[in-house]
Scaffold this motif. Sequence first.
Motif, PDB file in Angstrom:
ATOM      1  N   PRO A 225       0.813  -1.225   0.000  1.00 32.51           N
ATOM      2  CA  PRO A 225       0.000   0.000   0.000  1.00 32.51           C
ATOM      3  C   PRO A 225       0.846   1.275   0.000  1.00 32.51           C
ATOM      4  O   PRO A 225       0.499   2.250  -0.671  1.00 32.51           O
ATOM      5  N   LEU A 226       1.954   1.268   0.737  1.00 32.72           N
ATOM      6  CA  LEU A 226       2.814   2.452   0.751  1.00 32.72           C
ATOM      7  C   LEU A 226       3.575   2.607  -0.559  1.00 32.72           C
ATOM      8  O   LEU A 226       3.735   3.714  -1.064  1.00 32.72           O
ATOM      9  N   MET A 227       4.046   1.476  -1.120  1.00 33.20           N
ATOM     10  CA  MET A 227       4.753   1.553  -2.391  1.00 33.20           C
ATOM     11  C   MET A 227       3.839   2.062  -3.509  1.00 33.20           C
ATOM     12  O   MET A 227       4.281   2.761  -4.416  1.00 33.20           O
ATOM     13  N   ALA A 228       2.572   1.726  -3.428  1.00 29.68           N
ATOM     14  CA  ALA A 228       1.628   2.185  -4.453  1.00 29.68           C
ATOM     15  C   ALA A 228       1.445   3.700  -4.401  1.00 29.68           C
ATOM     16  O   ALA A 228       1.067   4.323  -5.402  1.00 29.68           O
ATOM     17  N   ARG A 229       1.716   4.305  -3.246  1.00 27.20           N
ATOM     18  CA  ARG A 229       1.547   5.760  -3.089  1.00 27.20           C
ATOM     19  C   ARG A 229       2.878   6.470  -2.889  1.00 27.20           C
ATOM     20  O   ARG A 229       2.901   7.625  -2.477  1.00 27.20           O
ATOM     21  N   LYS A 230       3.983   5.791  -3.175  1.00 22.45           N
ATOM     22  CA  LYS A 230       5.283   6.342  -2.812  1.00 22.45           C
ATOM     23  C   LYS A 230       5.572   7.678  -3.494  1.00 22.45           C
ATOM     24  O   LYS A 230       6.096   8.599  -2.857  1.00 22.45           O
ATOM     25  N   HIS A 231       5.246   7.800  -4.767  1.00 23.53           N
ATOM     26  CA  HIS A 231       5.531   9.046  -5.469  1.00 23.53           C
ATOM     27  C   HIS A 231       4.674  10.187  -4.925  1.00 23.53           C
ATOM     28  O   HIS A 231       5.153  11.331  -4.798  1.00 23.53           O
ATOM     29  N   GLU A 232       3.434   9.881  -4.596  1.00 21.38           N
ATOM     30  CA  GLU A 232       2.563  10.896  -4.004  1.00 21.38           C
ATOM     31  C   GLU A 232       3.109  11.357  -2.654  1.00 21.38           C
ATOM     32  O   GLU A 232       3.145  12.574  -2.366  1.00 21.38           O
ATOM     33  N   LEU A 233       3.550  10.402  -1.826  1.00 18.77           N
ATOM     34  CA  LEU A 233       4.063  10.748  -0.505  1.00 18.77           C
ATOM     35  C   LEU A 233       5.358  11.547  -0.603  1.00 18.77           C
ATOM     36  O   LEU A 233       5.548  12.532   0.116  1.00 18.77           O
ATOM     37  N   VAL A 234       6.245  11.125  -1.505  1.00 24.23           N
ATOM     38  CA  VAL A 234       7.506  11.849  -1.674  1.00 24.23           C
ATOM     39  C   VAL A 234       7.250  13.236  -2.222  1.00 24.23           C
ATOM     40  O   VAL A 234       7.912  14.219  -1.835  1.00 24.23           O
ATOM     41  N   ALA A 235       6.297  13.376  -3.133  1.00 20.90           N
ATOM     42  CA  ALA A 235       5.975  14.695  -3.696  1.00 20.90           C
ATOM     43  C   ALA A 235       5.513  15.659  -2.605  1.00 20.90           C
ATOM     44  O   ALA A 235       5.870  16.838  -2.617  1.00 20.90           O
ATOM     45  N   ARG A 236       4.741  15.148  -1.678  1.00 18.63           N
ATOM     46  CA  ARG A 236       4.281  16.022  -0.581  1.00 18.63           C
ATOM     47  C   ARG A 236       5.439  16.488   0.289  1.00 18.63           C
ATOM     48  O   ARG A 236       5.440  17.615   0.795  1.00 18.63           O
ATOM     49  N   LEU A 237       6.429  15.632   0.481  1.00 12.98           N
ATOM     50  CA  LEU A 237       7.550  15.950   1.369  1.00 12.98           C
ATOM     51  C   LEU A 237       8.621  16.794   0.691  1.00 12.98           C
ATOM     52  O   LEU A 237       9.319  17.547   1.360  1.00 12.98           O
ATOM     53  N   THR A 238       8.761  16.668  -0.612  1.00 12.08           N
ATOM     54  CA  THR A 238       9.824  17.382  -1.314  1.00 12.08           C
ATOM     55  C   THR A 238       9.318  18.521  -2.179  1.00 12.08           C
ATOM     56  O   THR A 238      10.104  19.362  -2.615  1.00 12.08           O
ATOM     57  N   GLY A 239       8.024  18.538  -2.459  1.00 13.00           N
ATOM     58  CA  GLY A 239       7.483  19.578  -3.318  1.00 13.00           C
ATOM     59  C   GLY A 239       7.671  19.301  -4.796  1.00 13.00           C
ATOM     60  O   GLY A 239       7.345  20.152  -5.625  1.00 13.00           O
ATOM     61  N   GLN A 240       8.218  18.140  -5.146  1.00 13.51           N
ATOM     62  CA  GLN A 240       8.350  17.771  -6.558  1.00 13.51           C
ATOM     63  C   GLN A 240       8.180  16.284  -6.703  1.00 13.51           C
ATOM     64  O   GLN A 240       8.510  15.518  -5.802  1.00 13.51           O
ATOM     65  N   ARG A 241       7.698  15.871  -7.840  1.00 15.96           N
ATOM     66  CA  ARG A 241       7.428  14.462  -8.090  1.00 15.96           C
ATOM     67  C   ARG A 241       8.625  13.804  -8.770  1.00 15.96           C
ATOM     68  O   ARG A 241       9.021  14.223  -9.856  1.00 15.96           O
TER      69      ARG A 241
END
Length: 345
Positions: A327-343
Amino acid sequence: MPHRAVSTAFPSFESLARRSRRLGRANGFDGLRLLLALGIVAIHGVTLTAGDASGMAWPFQRAGGLVLPAFFALSGYLVAASLVRCADPRAFLLLRLLRIAPALIVTVAATALLLGPLMTTLPLTDYFAAPATARYLQNIIGLPHFGIVNGSLWTIQMEMGCYLALAVLASVARGRLFEIALLGLALMLLFPRLPFIGLALTWLPAKPLVLAFVCGALLHHFAAHIPLHPVLGVAALAAAFGILRDPAHAGLAVPFLAYGVIWLGVRRIPAALTRADYSYGVYLTAYPLQQAAIQLVPGQSWWINLSLALPAALLAAAALWHGVEHPLMARKHELVARLTGQRPD
């Protein structure tokens, strides 16, 4: 142009880069990771029940010495690919943290708060108040305090250190300079006894594992120049197995092992076998379950230990994968985008 040169020099060979592109997700890396994890469980079954590996036949002892370096070589190759896909080293590190930390947190917490109370001979108030319990929970933040509870956790800190070092190196060195730095690091690790070569890394523990990780990363970065062939793959694995008979030169086996492992990984397997990766869950959960099996059935042999602990570890790994990791891997890019401000790519 480099790929064409490889094809011209070795007309019957395919480059590692081309094979990887051709296979895509239908490669054998997930299956190989699970096989290596099961190998570690088997080795622990012997060492935990017999006290050491001296009772194993010498071919199995020697092969057992290659399992962890093989894991790190495979990790170096795949993690280097992740770094290339991520232009931002911060995103790369966050992706690695998302892959490693959640299952680790759940496993450590479950071991300390559920399995431990079931297995302890102490009153529960004494168990939870014991300093050893608090120290063990520090594994959640990457501080290894595994004692005899989970002897597999010591490599997690090594793995995370390799990720961090790779990200730092990518931040300060780009392109060809990055590859030269990786090569230099590999030479320092490969020849630590030479004057002025290995002195800078005398403090580093488990150098063969770090060397395996670096060799895996190098194989990825030079994949367009690396020819693949069954003869080379088998010869590399045989060379690694043969060199390991002399512990003083065990590090020399690592580059051969890295090539052989990646050659095995770029085999085509059915896509259905790539939909779940239980290897990390098996690696995390098997050791405490093997310890519990020994406590429940004293005096058992290694094969009884495996028959009791391995099915439980596979079930625990499946629960971790489907309930936490995937479940986390399926949303990993979304989660990282929120933390870094870029996808990341």
